[in-house]
Design an enzyme around this catalytic site. Structure first.
Site, PDB file in Angstrom:
ATOM      1  CB  VAL A   1      -2.365   0.394 -13.177  1.00 47.63           C
ATOM      2  CG1 VAL A   1      -1.421   1.537 -12.835  1.00 47.63           C
ATOM      3  CG2 VAL A   1      -3.617   0.438 -12.301  1.00 47.63           C
ATOM      4  CG  ASP A   2       1.532  -2.245 -14.536  1.00 46.27           C
ATOM      5  OD1 ASP A   2       1.280  -1.385 -13.669  1.00 46.27           O
ATOM      6  OD2 ASP A   2       1.924  -3.395 -14.260  1.00 46.27           O
TER       7      ASP A   2
ATOM      8  CG  HIS B   1      -0.776  -4.866  -8.443  1.00 45.63           C
ATOM      9  ND1 HIS B   1      -1.186  -6.153  -8.221  1.00 45.63           N
ATOM     10  CD2 HIS B   1       0.556  -4.915  -8.642  1.00 45.63           C
ATOM     11  CE1 HIS B   1      -0.134  -6.954  -8.260  1.00 45.63           C
ATOM     12  NE2 HIS B   1       0.922  -6.240  -8.527  1.00 45.63           N
ATOM     13  CB  CYS B   2      -0.429  -5.824 -13.304  1.00 37.81           C
ATOM     14  SG  CYS B   2       0.831  -6.215 -12.072  1.00 37.81           S
ATOM     15  CG  LEU B   3      -3.349  -7.304 -16.770  1.00 39.11           C
ATOM     16  CD1 LEU B   3      -4.221  -8.304 -17.519  1.00 39.11           C
ATOM     17  CD2 LEU B   3      -2.031  -7.124 -17.499  1.00 39.11           C
TER      18      LEU B   3
END
Length: 404
Positions: free
Chosen positions: A248-249, A244-246
């Protein structure tokens, strides 16, 4: 966060609109890998924690921590979950209480989006009647070296009073807190952390697609570079990034920069593009290997090992394995997946049938692709019996093994 706060002496209410999740928590069934059900049951039995879908239970809170998803929708940040939380919390917000989002988002979200919604729903005034700040989550699932509570925690407040209360709360939970001057700094810091990783992984992944044609082993070169004791951080190739991080963020930051400044954040956008193409490269490599063996992808039996996005984790979100499987299936391959870490509840979401990584299954495959090297896999057996392996993690050896 909820369990750790309860263990630290706080009385915690976990609120969620997902009724099934609330039922599982109330029954003492943890769905989080790093929180054993025994820890959850202990705080439930002690009366320190309760899960509910009833918003009335939020009344009288001292501090509210927002930990909802912040996905991208067609390249645009979707903050609807934060907005919904703000409206719900605002109905129960009282003077002196604090609200702290941890969800990753663009710089300015806390002050420009959250506070006006809280003020509208509560008829109270930020900095006068209630407190607020931002504290980005920092979690590495399955990481034994840096457990949740020992990872330094960034904290911020919209004013000195807010920072004092928020820091005090997190001081009771984490071994180290790191205060910064305001929410925008904390929000940007989280995006810098993840963009740094994405950009470096992208550089190594792109090199991996090129160096083989130069006659250089990328893995050996990385090992050699890593002997430098300063100025270098080790990153290794893979089939793409997930979670859910790399994926998207960094695009949150790219979107904000385009919206505010009208210019691109080229590094983040290029890094995203490189990683988006890695599953295609994996499939091309498999097709080339089969062609050399007189076979085609169409009709070949392909076994994908490791479907989660992270080693020894249970999370399938944004995993490159989904795209690899999709590309293979579209070209007529018979695709199976093996991953003992995938929870039973998530089996239905897979786009391939799940099998055991047995010697029989390995031997029957035309090609095996090691996407994630979980500790439960018998790697020597796989290297010995697979007719062909594309090893995306540089963990196998044998006459029929190729590395990414």
């Amino acid at each position: 966060m909820a369990v750790r706060a309860a263990e630290a002496g706080h009385r915690v209410v976990g609120y969620d609109v997902d009724l099934d999740r609330v039922r599982r928590l109330t029954a003492g069934d943890s769905y989080v890998q790093d929180v054993p059900s025994s820890r959850l049951r202990a705080v439930l039995d002690a009366g320190a924690y309760a899960a509910t879908a009833d918003a009335a239970a939020l009344a009288g809170f001292d501090i509210a921590v927002i930990t909802v998803p912040t996905p991208l929708r067609d390249g645009v940040p979707d903050l609807s979950f934060i907005e919904a939380c703000a409206r719900t919390l605002g109905e129960h917000l009282r003077r002196g209480a604090a609200v702290v989002p941890e969800s990753t988002t663009w710089p300015g979200t806390t002050e420009e989006l959250l506070l006006p919604l809280l003020e509208e729903a509560s008829a109270l005034k930020a900095r006068v009647d209630f407190l607020a700040g931002f504290s980005p989550e920092r979690i590495a699932p399955g990481n034994k070296r840096w457990p949740f509570e020992t990872t330094p925690k960034l904290v911020s407040g919209i004013d000195a009073a807010s920072l004092d209360v928020i820091k005090g709360f997190y001081d009771s939970i984490f071994h180290t807190t790191v205060p910064v001057s305001g929410p925008k700094v904390a929000e940007l810091a989280k995006l810098i952390e993840n963009t740094f990783r994405l950009v470096n992984i992208s550089m190594i992944n792109e090199l991996a697609t090129l160096t083989g044609r130069l006659g250089v082993n990328i893995w050996e070169a990385i090992d050699a570079a890593a002997t430098k004791p300063f100025g270098f951080t080790r990153f290794t190739p893979g089939p793409g990034v997930g979670g859910h991080c790399l994926p998207v963020d960094p695009l949150f930051l790219a979107w904000k920069i385009r919206e505010e400044l009208g210019v691109p954040f080229r590094f983040a956008e290029l890094a995203h593009d490189v990683n988006r193409r890695m599953p295609d490269y994996v499939v091309r490599r498999v097709a080339q290997a089969l062609d050399q063996r007189g076979k085609t992808l169409s009709g070949s039996r392909i076994l994908l090992l490791g479907l989660t996005y992270k080693i020894n984790a249970t999370d399938l979100r944004e995993s490159p394995s989904t795209r690899v499987a999709e590309l293979l299936i579209n070209q007529g391959a018979q695709v199976r997946g093996a991953d003992p870490n995938v929870p039973d509840a998530d089996h239905a979401s897979l786009n391939v049938p799940l099998v055991n990584a047995s010697e029989e299954e390995i031997t029957a495959s035309d090609a095996v692709v090691l996407l994630m090297d979980h500790a439960t896999f018998d790697l020597p057996m796989i290297g010995k019996h697979a007719p062909y392996v594309l090893d995306c993690r540089n963990r196998l050896s044998g006459p029929h093994v190729e590395t990414l």
